[in-house]
Scaffold this active site. Structure first.
Site, PDB file in Angstrom:
ATOM      1  N   LYS A   1       0.858  -1.177   0.000  1.00 39.08           N
ATOM      2  CA  LYS A   1       0.000   0.000   0.000  1.00 39.08           C
ATOM      3  C   LYS A   1       0.899   1.232   0.000  1.00 39.08           C
ATOM      4  O   LYS A   1       1.543   1.552   1.012  1.00 39.08           O
ATOM      5  CB  LYS A   1      -0.914  -0.030   1.229  1.00 39.08           C
TER       6      LYS A   1
ATOM      7  N   LYS B   1     -13.158  -6.415  -8.714  1.00 43.14           N
ATOM      8  CA  LYS B   1     -13.772  -6.556  -7.392  1.00 43.14           C
ATOM      9  C   LYS B   1     -15.268  -6.812  -7.574  1.00 43.14           C
ATOM     10  O   LYS B   1     -15.956  -6.045  -8.251  1.00 43.14           O
ATOM     11  CB  LYS B   1     -13.555  -5.282  -6.569  1.00 43.14           C
TER      12      LYS B   1
HETATM   13 MG    MG Z   1      -5.978  -1.978  -5.943  1.00 48.76          MG
END
Ligand code: MG
Length: 367
Positions: free
Chosen positions: A165, A265
């Protein structure tokens, strides 16, 4: 067959590590997930789940799931849960947009279709294309040295794919990527996911500074246009995620050669019906996918496992075992990670049995 009742349950999913942090200082400590139960006149019940990544990641938030369900559910009583395309068009007709609200209902209806036909959802989505699926581990954003240390601990758990991240300031992100790239072992994959956190000049500095490393760059900037500018500045393999919201966004990006991989997703695109459509386009177009969701627990993890396992291995860049990040189990028969991989159940439907003692009383019920 007809839908006779829809119930929603709220469940808190605290994290084993206490906090998950990503770009721009965003973090979540307890995920607020919504589990949806769809009951039918045939005595068969299906289950789905939607868990947004807080309220600052996509145009989605936990209360929005339940608010949208309260709006949508009354209009689905009497609908046929087996007619999935008809059901999805109906949901789009009565509630414009808000794909994440529709996702758990769509997934629950796939669960029903599997139970009615006696087949696992993997079979319904095209058949078992691989025996299990490779997982990645997201590495929460902290100080660069500590992220490299965490990478080693995740490797010890069996993971071989790691997603850093980033999306903070360019200097610290360059340090994060360099430290973790140095720690990589043969056969491992490293992704730097900025989650829309960089402006174009920051993205330019990062891709220039890490140009000789073996790393993927994921969703550097907020808009598609900014990502495309960054894409044209780097030879590093490139992943698009937040801007791939539907078929038309995917087709545009495909036409522009804007990525090598997408992140698909399930709730971002509105459920398994729409995810399957984009999955099939990706296979035809030669674009591998990270197959996952925004977040979730046991039911989201099971849905991911079925979609990923029905996808050829060369097109599954990675998948996610969200139920191993949290401290709460509410469907003990959901897939569990083994050596950095997971397997969908061979049982009919999603193959999950939610524990009502853990879910508690429904927070919404429509019949
Ligand atoms: Mg991503």
């Amino acid at each position: 067959m007809k839908i006779t009742a829809i119930r929603a349950y709220q469940i808190d999913l605290p994290l084993k590590e206490g906090r998950y942090s990503w770009s721009n200082g965003n973090y979540v400590e307890v995920f607020d997930s919504t589990v949806v139960e769809v009951e039918t006149d045939a005595g068969i019940t299906g289950w789905g789940e939607c868990c947004p990544l807080g309220s600052a990641y996509l145009p989605a938030y936990a209360l929005g799931v339940r608010s949208g369900l309260a709006e949508l559910a009354p209009q689905l009583i009497g609908a046929d849960p087996l007619a999935l395309d008809v059901l999805n068009r109906h949901m789009d007709a009565v509630l414009r947009g808000h794909p994440y609200v529709k996702s758990a209902i769509d997934v629950a209806c796939w669960d029903i279709l599997g139970k009615v036909t006696g087949q696992p959802v993997t079979t319904l989505l095209g058949g078992k294309a691989q025996d299990d699926v490779v997982l990645y581990r997201a590495i929460s954003q902290i100080e660069p040295q500590a992220m490299a240390a965490n990478l080693a601990s995740y490797r010890a758990q069996g993971y071989t794919r790691f997603q850093l991240k980033v999306g903070a300031d360019a200097d610290s992100d360059i340090a994060r990527i360099k430290l973790c790239a140095q720690a990589m072992q043969p056969g491992e994959v490293l992704v730097a996911d900025a989650n829309t956190g960089w402006t174009m000049h920051e993205a330019a500095r990062v891709v220039q500074a890490v140009r000789d490393l073996d790393v993927y760059i994921e969703q550097p900037c907020p808009s598609y246009e900014e990502c495309l500018v960054t894409r044209k500045r780097t030879a590093l393999p490139f992943v698009l995620d937040e801007v791939i919201t539907d078929v038309s966004a995917f087709m545009r990006a495909l036409g522009d050669g804007a990525m090598d991989v997408i992140n698909l997703k399930i709730s971002k695109v509105g459920g398994l019906t729409r995810a399957r459509q984009i999955r099939d386009l990706c296979i035809s177009a030669g674009v591998p996918m990270t197959i996952e969701d925004t977040w979730g627990g046991d039911i989201v993890t099971a849905s991911i496992a079925h979609l990923a396992q029905s996808t050829p291995s060369e097109f599954v860049f990675s998948a996610t075992d969200f139920n191993s990040y949290g401290t709460v189990t509410f469907a003990p028969d959901a897939p569990q990670r083994v050596n950095g991989r997971m397997q969908a159940a061979d049982r009919p439907g999603l193959g999950v049995t939610p524990d009502l003692a853990v879910l508690g009383a429904p927070v919404m019920q429509v019949s």
